[in-house]
Design an enzyme around this catalytic site. Structure first.
Site, PDB file in Angstrom:
ATOM      1  N   HIS A 106      -0.940  -2.917  11.060  1.00 48.07           N
ATOM      2  CA  HIS A 106      -1.282  -3.276   9.682  1.00 48.07           C
ATOM      3  C   HIS A 106      -0.135  -2.836   8.770  1.00 48.07           C
ATOM      4  CE1 HIS A 106      -3.989  -2.353   5.933  1.00 48.07           C
ATOM      5  NE2 HIS A 106      -3.198  -3.401   5.749  1.00 48.07           N
ATOM      6  N   HIS A 108       2.351  -4.681   5.561  1.00 53.50           N
ATOM      7  CA  HIS A 108       2.674  -5.848   4.742  1.00 53.50           C
ATOM      8  C   HIS A 108       4.186  -6.044   4.721  1.00 53.50           C
ATOM      9  CE1 HIS A 108      -1.450  -6.260   3.338  1.00 53.50           C
ATOM     10  NE2 HIS A 108      -1.461  -4.941   3.235  1.00 53.50           N
ATOM     11  N   LYS A 177      -2.367  -1.437 -10.757  1.00 52.78           N
ATOM     12  CA  LYS A 177      -1.136  -0.658 -10.888  1.00 52.78           C
ATOM     13  C   LYS A 177      -0.399  -0.557  -9.553  1.00 52.78           C
ATOM     14  CE  LYS A 177      -2.193   2.261 -14.885  1.00 52.78           C
ATOM     15  NZ  LYS A 177      -2.250   3.651 -15.408  1.00 52.78           N
ATOM     16  N   PHE A 178      -1.150  -0.492  -8.463  1.00 50.68           N
ATOM     17  CA  PHE A 178      -0.524  -0.434  -7.147  1.00 50.68           C
ATOM     18  C   PHE A 178       0.264  -1.715  -6.881  1.00 50.68           C
ATOM     19  CE2 PHE A 178      -0.438  -1.044  -2.540  1.00 50.68           C
ATOM     20  CZ  PHE A 178       0.042   0.187  -2.117  1.00 50.68           C
ATOM     21  N   HIS A 396      -8.790  -1.289   7.602  1.00 48.49           N
ATOM     22  CA  HIS A 396      -9.436  -0.236   6.799  1.00 48.49           C
ATOM     23  C   HIS A 396     -10.849   0.094   7.315  1.00 48.49           C
ATOM     24  CE1 HIS A 396      -6.080  -0.021   4.104  1.00 48.49           C
ATOM     25  NE2 HIS A 396      -6.203  -1.292   3.757  1.00 48.49           N
ATOM     26  N   ASP A 451       0.371   0.335   6.597  1.00 42.90           N
ATOM     27  CA  ASP A 451       0.008  -0.461   5.421  1.00 42.90           C
ATOM     28  C   ASP A 451       1.231  -0.840   4.578  1.00 42.90           C
ATOM     29  OD1 ASP A 451      -1.424  -1.861   3.586  1.00 42.90           O
ATOM     30  OD2 ASP A 451      -2.773  -0.255   3.027  1.00 42.90           O
ATOM     31  N   PRO A 453       4.787   0.939   3.863  1.00 44.05           N
ATOM     32  CA  PRO A 453       5.772   2.019   3.931  1.00 44.05           C
ATOM     33  C   PRO A 453       6.607   2.173   2.667  1.00 44.05           C
ATOM     34  CG  PRO A 453       5.766   0.776   5.977  1.00 44.05           C
ATOM     35  CD  PRO A 453       4.875   0.041   5.031  1.00 44.05           C
TER      36      PRO A 453
END
Length: 501
Positions: A106, A108, A177-178, A396, A451, A453
């Site tokens: 996992h 992206h 925000k992420f 998740h 997820d 890095p």
């Protein structure tokens, strides 16, 4: 008898036309030869029945007791046999934690590199290719030097802090925000230039970055990765553009395969006039896949690219409120309203179309594509009900801790969970509250993954960083790390030592 090549080509073309003639779309699902699959109404009824079961008092009690028993049995096994496992582990020649193959299931693609790597790449491009035309903004074409002049920054002033892409306490419970952290220095134009494949330079910078990351994986030798890259469904040509990017830039590696992620953004496309109804989005996503499966010559690059694709993901902020799906929902061609369909609605149509597509691909001797969505990171428990019925595995699954019944069902069916505790620590749940060690002890099929890095990790080996933090916080032995590095964890730890032998 030996047919002439031209005759064979004509016959193949005729067969492709016959297959395309057998293909039709019925209520949002592409079908071949009028085959029958469960309808949306059937799915909604089954989903409601599963909800009823998971909220039943006696079922909750039974599930909780069984899970507690599994956890205690595991702890007893470790207490009695831990020394035996350690001795057997030492007796295995050559193998240790560092040269056991680990799979990052996992991650992206846009965030597959670490911050230092991206910073070094941006600086090198700014110094070596300042005159490269990279973007069209404000009515004119800009080169790389002009882009950085427009934001008042030079190569000397760039550092990790000014890049500002690391998740911090301000992103906790703030998915919006992420997502903004994907913009280097908060500039969307830099994101378009460096970490987008559909841009003015045809994704050349991102391709070079990806190949550098793949070279690191190959040098490491024992780390593999599945990179998630987006297909939005805004236009039919997205698949061809993505396939052309991969093939034209030779983005290949024996240590890497591709996952396709579909962002659930129909409401945005509808509000800006890009899309009239949900059926249009489904057509843009799935019609090219059926066309290339029936006739590979119709999309030759896509045909090659799909052989490197192992699954389809579904992503977005799960904490957004949504209307609960029901058996009276509109079919996609009638879904012309402004609000986004529910998670389960998306999941059904992605699964149903993949089901038909995979049946067609099997008949053609081609690889299949699994449905492996994000689920249970936040939001409604209904998401985990839907994926229990439809998904091959999920990313998740944190909210399983809230439902003993669903957690027990996921244990019984051994649906894998790709968990990322460091990522969750920046978004939805503190590290010490993460249910990973509990799920692991109870025998759920869990694996550690990274997820993002670029936003989460600090080192050149983010997956090893994930393992090392988990080992320190939860006091995992080396043998436990072996089993958590495999996406298909066995029920008992002793099996890992057997695998090593």
């Amino acid at each position: 008898y030996k047919r002439q090549p031209l005759q064979a080509a004509h016959e193949a073309c005729n067969y492709a036309k016959m297959d395309l003639g057998r293909l039709s779309c019925r209520d949002g699902v592409f079908v071949v030869d009028n085959e029958t699959i469960p309808s949306l109404k059937d799915f909604a009824s089954a989903l409601e029945e599963l909800r009823t079961i998971t909220t039943s008092g006696p079922v909750k009690s039974l599930s909780f007791k069984r899970l507690a028993l599994l956890e205690q049995r595991f702890n007893l096994h470790v207490l009695l046999n831990g020394w035996r496992e350690l001795a057997a582990q030492k007796a295995v020649p050559h193998r240790d934690f560092y040269n056991v193959r680990k799979v990052d299931t996992h991650v992206h693609h846009s965030a597959c590199m670490n911050q230092k790597h991206l910073l070094r790449f941006i600086k090198s491009k700014l110094k070596r290719e300042p005159q490269e035309i990279v973007i069209y903004r404000d009515g004119k074409f800009l080169n790389l030097r002009e882009v950085f002049e427009s934001i008042g920054m030079t190569a000397y002033e760039l550092n990790v802090d000014t890049l500002d892409m690391h998740a911090d306490k301000n992103t906790f419970h703030r998915f919006d925000k992420f997502n903004l952290k994907y913009n280097p220095m908060g500039q969307s134009r830099l994101r378009e230039i460096f970490i987008k494949q559909d841009n003015l330079i045809r994704g050349r910078f991102l391709a070079e970055l990806t190949k550098q990351v793949c070279s690191d994986l190959e040098a490491n030798k024992y780390t593999m990765a599945e990179y998630r890259i987006s297909i939005y469904g805004r236009k039919p040509g997205e698949w061809d553009n993505l396939a052309a990017w991969v093939l034209n830039h030779n983005v290949f590696s024996e240590n890497m395969v591709w996952m396709i992620q579909i962002p659930r953004l129909y409401n945005i496309y509808h509000s800006n006039g890009t899309m009239k109804n949900f059926q249009q989005m489904l057509d843009n996503i799935f019609k090219p896949l059926f066309e290339v499966t029936v006739d590979p010559s119709s999309h030759p690059k896509l045909h090659t690219f799909l052989q490197m694709v192992v699954g389809v993901d579904m992503v977005d902020d799960e904490s957004k409120p949504e209307r609960r799906p029901s058996k009276h929902m509109r079919v996609p061609v009638d879904w012309d309203v402004s609000h986004n369909p529910a998670y389960a609605y998306y999941a059904y149509y992605v699964y149903a179309n993949l089901y038909t597509l995979n049946a067609l691909r099997v008949s053609k001797g081609l690889n299949t594509i699994a449905f492996r969505p994000h689920a249970g990171e936040a939001g409604d428990i209904d998401h985990l009900c839907a994926t229990f019925m439809l998904a091959k595995n999920i990313a998740h699954g944190l909210n399983l801790r809230k439902s003993p019944c669903l957690q027990y069902l996921y244990f019984l069916t051994q649906i894998p969970l790709d968990m990322s505790p460091l990522s969750n620590n920046s978004l939805f749940i503190d590290y010490h509250k993460n249910p990973f060690p509990t799920f692991f002890a109870r025998g759920l099929r869990v694996s550690l993954s990274t997820d993002d890095p670029l936003m989460i990790h600090m080192t050149k080996e983010p997956l090893v960083e994930e393992y090392s933090v988990a080992a320190q916080v939860w006091k995992l032995s080396a043998c436990l790390l072996y089993t958590s590095s495999e996406p298909t964890r066995p029920l008992y730890i002793a099996y890992a030592v057997f695998c090593l032998k």
